[in-house]
Design a protein around this motif. Sequence first.
Motif, PDB file in Angstrom:
ATOM      1  N   ALA A 107       0.840  -1.203   0.000  1.00 56.97           N
ATOM      2  CA  ALA A 107       0.000   0.000   0.000  1.00 56.97           C
ATOM      3  C   ALA A 107       0.872   1.250   0.000  1.00 56.97           C
ATOM      4  O   ALA A 107       1.902   1.305   0.669  1.00 56.97           O
ATOM      5  CB  ALA A 107      -0.910   0.005   1.221  1.00 56.97           C
ATOM      6  N   ASN A 108       0.439   2.250  -0.747  1.00 55.63           N
ATOM      7  CA  ASN A 108       1.149   3.528  -0.771  1.00 55.63           C
ATOM      8  C   ASN A 108       0.835   4.318   0.495  1.00 55.63           C
ATOM      9  O   ASN A 108      -0.310   4.361   0.935  1.00 55.63           O
ATOM     10  CB  ASN A 108       0.744   4.350  -1.986  1.00 55.63           C
ATOM     11  N   GLN A 109       1.861   4.945   1.047  1.00 58.54           N
ATOM     12  CA  GLN A 109       1.673   5.793   2.216  1.00 58.54           C
ATOM     13  C   GLN A 109       1.234   7.181   1.756  1.00 58.54           C
ATOM     14  O   GLN A 109       1.746   7.698   0.769  1.00 58.54           O
ATOM     15  CB  GLN A 109       2.968   5.876   3.017  1.00 58.54           C
ATOM     16  N   ILE A 110       0.288   7.757   2.470  1.00 62.39           N
ATOM     17  CA  ILE A 110      -0.230   9.089   2.158  1.00 62.39           C
ATOM     18  C   ILE A 110       0.444  10.091   3.088  1.00 62.39           C
ATOM     19  O   ILE A 110       0.391   9.933   4.314  1.00 62.39           O
ATOM     20  CB  ILE A 110      -1.757   9.141   2.379  1.00 62.39           C
ATOM     21  N   PRO A 111       1.071  11.132   2.533  1.00 66.10           N
ATOM     22  CA  PRO A 111       1.675  12.156   3.401  1.00 66.10           C
ATOM     23  C   PRO A 111       0.594  12.924   4.171  1.00 66.10           C
ATOM     24  O   PRO A 111      -0.427  13.294   3.605  1.00 66.10           O
ATOM     25  CB  PRO A 111       2.432  13.066   2.428  1.00 66.10           C
ATOM     26  N   LEU A 112       0.816  13.130   5.449  1.00 70.30           N
ATOM     27  CA  LEU A 112      -0.185  13.776   6.294  1.00 70.30           C
ATOM     28  C   LEU A 112       0.157  15.214   6.668  1.00 70.30           C
ATOM     29  O   LEU A 112      -0.724  16.017   6.900  1.00 70.30           O
ATOM     30  CB  LEU A 112      -0.414  12.955   7.565  1.00 70.30           C
ATOM     31  N   HIS A 113       1.421  15.553   6.804  1.00 73.13           N
ATOM     32  CA  HIS A 113       1.868  16.919   7.135  1.00 73.13           C
ATOM     33  C   HIS A 113       1.168  17.456   8.382  1.00 73.13           C
ATOM     34  O   HIS A 113       0.540  18.510   8.362  1.00 73.13           O
ATOM     35  CB  HIS A 113       1.634  17.875   5.954  1.00 73.13           C
ATOM     36  N   LEU A 114       1.295  16.724   9.464  1.00 74.87           N
ATOM     37  CA  LEU A 114       0.694  17.157  10.728  1.00 74.87           C
ATOM     38  C   LEU A 114       1.591  18.163  11.423  1.00 74.87           C
ATOM     39  O   LEU A 114       2.799  18.160  11.239  1.00 74.87           O
ATOM     40  CB  LEU A 114       0.468  15.935  11.630  1.00 74.87           C
ATOM     41  N   GLY A 115       0.980  18.990  12.255  1.00 77.19           N
ATOM     42  CA  GLY A 115       1.705  20.062  12.914  1.00 77.19           C
ATOM     43  C   GLY A 115       2.733  19.615  13.920  1.00 77.19           C
ATOM     44  O   GLY A 115       3.747  20.264  14.110  1.00 77.19           O
ATOM     45  N   GLN A 116       2.516  18.482  14.601  1.00 75.09           N
ATOM     46  CA  GLN A 116       3.407  18.056  15.668  1.00 75.09           C
ATOM     47  C   GLN A 116       4.033  16.716  15.340  1.00 75.09           C
ATOM     48  O   GLN A 116       3.886  15.757  16.091  1.00 75.09           O
ATOM     49  CB  GLN A 116       2.625  17.911  16.969  1.00 75.09           C
ATOM     50  N   GLU A 117       4.711  16.602  14.239  1.00 73.93           N
ATOM     51  CA  GLU A 117       5.331  15.329  13.878  1.00 73.93           C
ATOM     52  C   GLU A 117       6.226  14.847  15.011  1.00 73.93           C
ATOM     53  O   GLU A 117       6.981  15.624  15.581  1.00 73.93           O
ATOM     54  CB  GLU A 117       6.180  15.467  12.602  1.00 73.93           C
TER      55      GLU A 117
END
Length: 118
Positions: A107-117
């Motif tokens: 499965a391909n991973q979807i980038p999330l770009h969360l504020g508190q990585e």
Amino acid sequence: MDKQELIKHVAEACDDKRAENIVALDMNEVSLVADYFLICHGSNERQVQAIARAVKETVEEKGLSIKRIEGFDQARWVLVDIGDIVCHVFHKDERYYYNLEKLWGDANQIPLHLGQER
């Protein structure tokens, strides 16, 4: 609201409860179970329950309903079924044992770009 938007909101709800290692997988090409998996973990049972509760509240605030929640009382692996999206909230010990990311490695991973990585 499209599925990509919803998965972002669910990921943010997890992040708000300090879930760790939040990963979104596009399951469209590899499974009939769901279109997307969101996987994360908490460090103890109370945190796992808080994360699952936040997911439920976020989905309901968006006017959608949860199909099913499994494992909430034990809080070792809580599965929140949002229909086309399945959110897996693990206790950290269980996360690495089941290793869903490896199991569904195609499965391909979807980038999330969360504020508190983390």
